[in-house]
Design an enzyme around this catalytic site. Structure first.
Site, PDB file in Angstrom:
ATOM      1  N   LYS A  19       0.783  -1.191  -0.074  1.00 30.98           N
ATOM      2  CA  LYS A  19      -0.037   0.028  -0.144  1.00 30.98           C
ATOM      3  C   LYS A  19       0.908   1.424   0.022  1.00 30.98           C
ATOM      4  CE  LYS A  19      -3.751   1.771   2.626  1.00 30.98           C
ATOM      5  NZ  LYS A  19      -5.071   1.932   1.732  1.00 30.98           N
ATOM      6  N   ASP A 177      17.204  -4.288  -0.387  1.00 28.77           N
ATOM      7  CA  ASP A 177      17.584  -3.623   0.564  1.00 28.77           C
ATOM      8  C   ASP A 177      17.417  -2.097   0.392  1.00 28.77           C
ATOM      9  OD1 ASP A 177      19.178  -1.789   2.333  1.00 28.77           O
ATOM     10  OD2 ASP A 177      20.552  -3.145   2.880  1.00 28.77           O
ATOM     11  N   HIS A 178      16.327  -1.445   0.715  1.00 30.24           N
ATOM     12  CA  HIS A 178      15.450  -0.021   0.169  1.00 30.24           C
ATOM     13  C   HIS A 178      16.817   1.015   0.233  1.00 30.24           C
ATOM     14  CE1 HIS A 178      14.027   0.350   4.179  1.00 30.24           C
ATOM     15  NE2 HIS A 178      14.244   1.616   3.780  1.00 30.24           N
ATOM     16  N   HIS A 240      21.463  -2.677   6.041  1.00 33.44           N
ATOM     17  CA  HIS A 240      21.512  -1.185   5.694  1.00 33.44           C
ATOM     18  C   HIS A 240      22.791  -0.686   6.132  1.00 33.44           C
ATOM     19  CE1 HIS A 240      17.481  -1.821   4.839  1.00 33.44           C
ATOM     20  NE2 HIS A 240      17.152  -1.619   6.109  1.00 33.44           N
TER      21      HIS A 240
HETATM   22  P1  NAD Z   1       1.749  -6.695   6.378  1.00 35.10           P
HETATM   23  O1  NAD Z   1       1.494  -7.617   7.639  1.00 35.10           O
HETATM   24  O2  NAD Z   1       1.166  -5.477   6.574  1.00 35.10           O
HETATM   25  O3  NAD Z   1       1.131  -7.472   5.259  1.00 35.10           O
HETATM   26  C1  NAD Z   1       1.344  -9.047   4.959  1.00 35.10           C
HETATM   27  C2  NAD Z   1       0.509  -9.355   3.757  1.00 35.10           C
HETATM   28  O4  NAD Z   1       0.466 -10.807   3.658  1.00 35.10           O
HETATM   29  C3  NAD Z   1      -1.028  -9.148   3.910  1.00 35.10           C
HETATM   30  O5  NAD Z   1      -1.623  -8.651   2.571  1.00 35.10           O
HETATM   31  C4  NAD Z   1      -1.536 -10.492   4.227  1.00 35.10           C
HETATM   32  O6  NAD Z   1      -2.752 -10.695   3.711  1.00 35.10           O
HETATM   33  C5  NAD Z   1      -0.703 -11.253   3.504  1.00 35.10           C
HETATM   34  N1  NAD Z   1      -0.573 -12.535   4.086  1.00 35.10           N
HETATM   35  C6  NAD Z   1      -0.175 -13.041   5.460  1.00 35.10           C
HETATM   36  N2  NAD Z   1      -0.426 -14.217   5.647  1.00 35.10           N
HETATM   37  C7  NAD Z   1      -0.735 -14.800   4.340  1.00 35.10           C
HETATM   38  C8  NAD Z   1      -1.071 -16.031   3.779  1.00 35.10           C
HETATM   39  N3  NAD Z   1      -0.862 -17.187   4.859  1.00 35.10           N
HETATM   40  N4  NAD Z   1      -1.310 -16.280   2.538  1.00 35.10           N
HETATM   41  C9  NAD Z   1      -1.486 -15.431   1.748  1.00 35.10           C
HETATM   42  N5  NAD Z   1      -1.107 -14.152   2.211  1.00 35.10           N
HETATM   43  C10 NAD Z   1      -0.749 -13.983   3.238  1.00 35.10           C
HETATM   44  O7  NAD Z   1       3.336  -6.637   6.098  1.00 35.10           O
HETATM   45  P2  NAD Z   1       4.039  -5.558   5.319  1.00 35.10           P
HETATM   46  O8  NAD Z   1       4.476  -4.694   6.537  1.00 35.10           O
HETATM   47  O9  NAD Z   1       3.423  -5.303   4.153  1.00 35.10           O
HETATM   48  O10 NAD Z   1       5.623  -6.410   5.170  1.00 35.10           O
HETATM   49  C11 NAD Z   1       5.946  -7.128   4.115  1.00 35.10           C
HETATM   50  C12 NAD Z   1       7.349  -7.615   4.073  1.00 35.10           C
HETATM   51  O11 NAD Z   1       7.928  -6.546   3.597  1.00 35.10           O
HETATM   52  C13 NAD Z   1       7.976  -8.435   5.324  1.00 35.10           C
HETATM   53  O12 NAD Z   1       9.096  -9.043   4.836  1.00 35.10           O
HETATM   54  C14 NAD Z   1       8.410  -6.811   5.962  1.00 35.10           C
HETATM   55  O13 NAD Z   1       9.488  -7.250   6.830  1.00 35.10           O
HETATM   56  C15 NAD Z   1       8.963  -6.169   4.586  1.00 35.10           C
HETATM   57  N6  NAD Z   1       9.323  -4.880   4.976  1.00 35.10           N
HETATM   58  C16 NAD Z   1       8.113  -3.759   5.177  1.00 35.10           C
HETATM   59  C17 NAD Z   1       8.291  -2.572   5.504  1.00 35.10           C
HETATM   60  C18 NAD Z   1       7.059  -1.619   5.551  1.00 35.10           C
HETATM   61  O14 NAD Z   1       7.335  -0.504   5.405  1.00 35.10           O
HETATM   62  N7  NAD Z   1       6.083  -2.004   5.847  1.00 35.10           N
HETATM   63  C19 NAD Z   1       9.364  -1.927   5.272  1.00 35.10           C
HETATM   64  C20 NAD Z   1      10.652  -3.009   4.944  1.00 35.10           C
HETATM   65  C21 NAD Z   1      10.496  -4.244   4.527  1.00 35.10           C
END
Ligand code: NAD
Length: 489
Positions: A19, A177-178, A240
Site C-alpha cells: 500500500k 535493501d531499500h 543497511h
Molecule cells: P503486512 O503484515 O502489512 O502484510 C502482509 C501481507 O501478507 C498481507 O497482504 C496479508 O494478507 C498477506 N498474508 C499473510 N499471511 C498470508 C498467507 N498465509 N497467505 C497469503 N497471504 C498472506 O506486512 P508488510 O508490512 O507489508 O511487510 C511485508 C514484508 O515487507 C515483510 O517481509 C517486511 O519485513 C517487509 N518490509 C516492510 C516494510 C514496510 O514499510 N511495511 C519495510 C521494509 C520491509
C-alpha cells in the site's frame, strides 16, 4: 517504454508495504510511460476481494499520495486479485490458472516476477511451491523479489537460502535493501569514482574516521511483535548500515557491472575485523529508549509500547566501531549509529579528513577545523564540503565555510522514491542494487557474535531518553579514540 512485458505476482497485496510503497511506485513508473502496457499484476492475499474491490484498494493507495491522477483509471485495469493462502497446497492450481490466462492476455511471453511482500516465515514455502506447481517452469524470465529480513542469524539465513535456491538461481533472486535504492546512496560511488579530488585521498593516509548516522524519530509503532524478536542490530546494522560501509570502503570496480560492484563490496565485508564475543563491549554499544519528548510531545518508553515485553532486553539503538583489515583502511574507524526515537530523522555520512601536518594559523589555542565531507541522504539530499578560508579584513585568522550542493536545487523535482528505482531495476533485470547472497552471509557472520554476547547478558535498559542521540556510552565510544560525533545538522 523501457520495461519488458511482464506479469507480476504480488504476494501480500493487502499489506502495508504494498500500500505505502509498491502501488505508488508502480503508478509513478506507469505515469511516466516507463512501464509497458503489457504488464499485469496479480494481487495475492488471504482475504476475499473481487478484481474490482482490489482495483479500488490500489486506487486508494495511489490517491493518498496525491499524484497526478489522469491515468489512474487505465492503470488499475492492469490489476487482478486472487484469494490464496500460501500455506494451502490446493490454492496454487487456481492461481496458476489465472497466471497462465493473464500471460496470454497481456502477451507477457512467460516473463514473471514473484514479489514476496509478506512475512519472511513464508519465503521458503512460497519459493518451493512456485517450483512444485510449475510457476517457475516458464519460457520467459523468472525473478524472485524478497523483502528483509533475510534470516535471523547466519544459520537460519543459510537454511532459507537453500530453500529459495532450490527454485531460483542466485541471478534470479532480488533481495531488497531499500537503502540501496536511495539516490544519494547510489551517489556515493559517483562522488568517489568520478572526482579527481576525492579518490586519491580516500584511504588511511588522509581520512581519520568515517561516521554514519541513521536516525528515526518514530518509535516501534505497531511493529512491536516483529521488533522484539529482531532489534536494531538485526533490523538495521546487518543490512543497511553494512551496505553503506561497503559502498564507502570498496575498491574501485574494474567496470560498473553488477558482478564487479558486488564482488568489491563482498571483499569489504570479508575484511571487516571480526569482533569476538568477549570484546563486543569494546566495539559496540546498545541502547533502548525510555520516555522522552519529541516534537514537543511526551512519548512513551519502548517497554510501554504495544506488544513489547515490559522487561524487554531488545535494543532500539546500536552504535559501533568497525575496523577494516586491508591496506586502504587499516587504522581508520568506521563509526555507525542507528536508532529509533532519535532527536531527528536523518541519514548522513561524515568523512573526517586528517589534520594538516602543521597549523600555521594557530592563535591563542584555537585549532583549525578538520575538513569534512558530509553526504546527506535523508531528509535532504546533497553533499557539503567543510573548508577553512581566511577571515576577511586585516587579519590572517581562518574561518570555516561550507560548500553546499543540494539535489533539489538542480533537478527541480523530487527524486524518485527508492522503491520506484528498485522496481524499475527488477523489471529490467539489473541486480546491482540488490544484496547478493555472499553479502548476506558475511554480514551475518560479522553480526552474530554481537547478538550472541548481548543475548547472554541483560542490559541496563532504558538507557537513553526519547528525543536524544542515544546513550552516553555511544559518545564515549568515540571519545576513547579522541573523536566525537559531528553534529548532524
Ligand atoms: P503486512 O503484515 O502489512 O502484510 C502482509 C501481507 O501478507 C498481507 O497482504 C496479508 O494478507 C498477506 N498474508 C499473510 N499471511 C498470508 C498467507 N498465509 N497467505 C497469503 N497471504 C498472506 O506486512 P508488510 O508490512 O507489508 O511487510 C511485508 C514484508 O515487507 C515483510 O517481509 C517486511 O519485513 C517487509 N518490509 C516492510 C516494510 C514496510 O514499510 N511495511 C519495510 C521494509 C520491509
Amino acid at each position: 517504454t523501457n520495461t519488458p512485458a511482464t506479469l507480476v505476482l504480488l504476494f501480500g497485496a493487502t499489506g502495508d508495504l504494498a500500500k505505502r510503497k509498491l502501488y505508488p511506485s508502480l503508478y509513478n513508473l506507469y505515469e511516466k510511460g516507463i512501464l509497458s502496457e503489457q504488464f499485469a499484476v496479480i494481487g495475492i492475499a488471504r482475504r476475499r476481494l473481487t478484481h474490482e474491490q482490489y482495483r479500488n484498494w490500489v486506487k486508494d493507495s495511489v490517491e493518498t499520495f496525491g499524484m497526478p491522477q489522469e491515468k489512474i483509471g487505465k492503470f488499475i485495469r492492469h490489476f487482478y486479485f486472487q484469494s490464496h493462502d500460501v500455506t494451502d497446497e490446493n490454492s496454487y492450481r487456481e492461481l496458476k490458472g489465472l497466471a497462465d490466462e493473464l500471460d496470454e492476455k497481456y502477451a507477457a511471453n512467460g516473463n514473471r516476477i514473484f514479489y514476496l511482500a509478506m512475512s519472511p516465515e513464508f519465503f521458503g514455502t512460497v519459493a518451493e511451491s512456485l517450483k512444485e506447481y510449475g510457476f517457475t517452469d516458464t519460457k520467459g524470465f523468472k525473478r524472485l523479489v524478497i523483502e528483509k529480513p533475510f534470516g535471523w542469524d547466519l544459520s537460519s539465513a543459510v537454511e532459507l537460502n537453500e530453500r529459495i535456491r532450490s527454485a531460483f538461481s542466485e541471478k534470479e533472486i532480488y533481495r531488497i535493501d531499500h537503502y540501496l535504492g536511495k539516490e544519494m546512496v547510489q551517489n556515493i560511488e559517483v562522488i568517489r569514482f568520478a572526482n579527481a579530488i576525492f579518490e586519491p585521498l580516500w584511504n588511511n593516509r588522509y581520512i581519520s574516521n568515517i561516521q554514519i548516522t541513521s536516525g528515526e524519530t518514530l518509535g516501534v509503532e505497531e511493529r512491536g511483535r516483529y521488533y522484539e524478536k529482531n532489534g536494531a542490530l538485526r533490523d538495521m546494522v546487518q543490512n543497511h548500515m553494512l551496505q553503506i560501509v561497503s559502498l564507502l570502503a570498496m575498491e574501485p570496480p574494474i567496470r560498473l557491472t553488477t558482478d564487479e560492484i558486488r564482488s568489491e563490496k563482498v571483499k569489504v565485508l570479508r575484511a571487516l575485523h571480526p569482533i569476538e564475543k568477549k570484546d563486543v563491549h569494546k566495539y559496540f554499544v546498545r541502547g533502548q529508549y525510555g520516555r522522552g519528548i519529541i516534537g514537543g510531545k511526551e512519548v512513551p518508553a519502548y517497554r510501554e509500547e504495544p506488544m513489547v515485553d515490559p522487561n524487554s532486553n531488545t535494543e532500539t539503538f546500536v552504535a559501533g566501531k568497525l575496523m577494516i583489515d586491508n591496506f586502504r583502511w587499516a587504522g581508520v574507524p568506521f563509526y555507525i549509529r542507528t536508532g529509533k526515537r532519535m532527536q531527528a530523522k536523518t541519514l548522513k555520512i561524515v568523512v573526517q579528513f586528517k589534520d594538516i601536518p602543521m597549523n600555521l594559523y594557530y592563535r591563542n589555542g584555537s585549532s583549525l577545523n578538520p575538513n569534512l565531507l558530509v553526504i546527506h541522504i535523508q531528509p535532504e539530499e546533497g553533499i557539503t564540503l567543510h573548508l577553512n578560508v581566511k577571515k576577511s579584513g586585516r587579519t590572517m585568522e581562518t574561518t570555516p565555510v561550507k560548500l553546499n550542493f543540494s539535489n533539489k536545487n538542480v533537478d527541480g523535482i523530487n527524486t524518485p522514491e527508492a522503491y520506484e528505482k528498485l522496481l524499475y531495476d527488477i523489471l529490467r533485470g539489473d541486480a546491482t542494487n540488490f544484496t547478493h547472497w555472499d553479502e548476506v552471509a558475511y554480514s551475518w557472520n560479522f553480526v552474530d557474535p554481537i547478538s550472541e554476547a548481548w543475548a547472554e547478558e541483560k542490559a541496563d535498559f532504558p538507557n537513553y531518553a526519547a528525543g536524544t542521540f542515544g546513550p552516553k556510552a555511544a559518545d564515549e565510544l568515540l571519545q576513547r579514540d579522541g573523536f566525537f560525533w559531528w553534529p548532524i545538522t
